[in-house]
Design a protein around this motif. Structure first.
Motif: not given
Lengths: 130, 130
Positions: A80-86, A92-98, A118-122, B102-109
């Motif tokens: 998951h991606f958590h936008c700290l702004q909105c 998020l597809e796929g696994c991000l673990l080493k 972080g922040s999402c595209p919007a 490999n994140l979608p475009e626009g996401f800032k982590v």
DNA sequence: CTAATTGCAAACAGTTTGCAGGCGT
DNA sequence: ACGCCTGCAAACTGTTTGCAATTAG
């Protein structure tokens, strides 16, 4: 253990998850489902949510400091991606673990949880919107 | 904004974190600190914890479905291992996040959180205890 | 001495539960 | 018709806040 009854409220709640592609909290679910069943109570939402998790229809998504959110299970393994702004949460597809974890001896890993923030595209600060 | 006063209770609470190497919840902190200051109240613990987080002396560690825990900040970047059996939380050195995200475009982590779960050495089911 | 800090208890937010009535099956 | 499900409100847990008394600086 027979399936649970198909009540208007249960259906409304399931619909919410079919229509919203992101993890939702109980209050959000209540809100959205009330458009269909106005007199719906929060207790019913909690009961439905818990039942649905039990039945593996939903997965629990916990974010630091916030009420639990729920999303349909059966999705691919993802994080998951958590936008700290909105404050929205995205999948998020796929696994991000080493792949080559280097754990101390004796730890047996059966699961993992990753949340990027972080922040999402919007909301991105440096969007290339000229 | 001058430093906060060095009261017996504040000191006791800081000591708890110096003596315990793992993330602690408010109740645990209360318990441990009460050995030093018996009449310590839970509200004071919460106030101290919040202040200390504000001052960046502590970091918040949130685990799914549980009260927040706190640990001293200034540690190396690390992640957590949650033993599902004894419910303790351990620190894991190093970063477990894939390097080629490999994140979608626009996401800032700007940050990430990883929690592994399973059983710790003490609870491991297949310990080689012959 | 002066004001920040404490401890208690009341206030809060989120979640669960008990119960009487409603509604799927 | 039977019994699960709902809605309401009360109960609970974890956390915050108000206030008078305490205590650090």
């Amino acid at each position: 253990m027979p399936r649970q009854r198909q009540t208007r409220q249960r259906i409304a709640i399931e619909n919410v998850f079919d229509h919203e592609p992101r993890p939702l909290g109980p209050a959000e679910v209540l809100d959205l489902a009330q458009e269909e069943v106005p007199k719906l109570g929060i207790a019913t939402v909690y009961r439905a949510l818990n039942d649905m998790v039990e039945e593996k229809l939903l997965r629990v998504v916990e974010l630091p400091g916030q009420p639990a959110r729920y999303e349909k299970s059966g999705l691919h393994h993802h994080h998951h991606f958590h936008c700290l702004q909105c404050d929205k949460v995205f999948d998020l597809e796929g696994c991000l673990l080493k792949s080559n974890l280097n754990l101390p001896e004796g730890f047996k890993v059966t699961g993992h949880d990753i949340t990027l923030s972080g922040s999402c595209p919007a909301c991105a600060p440096d969007s290339d919107e000229s």
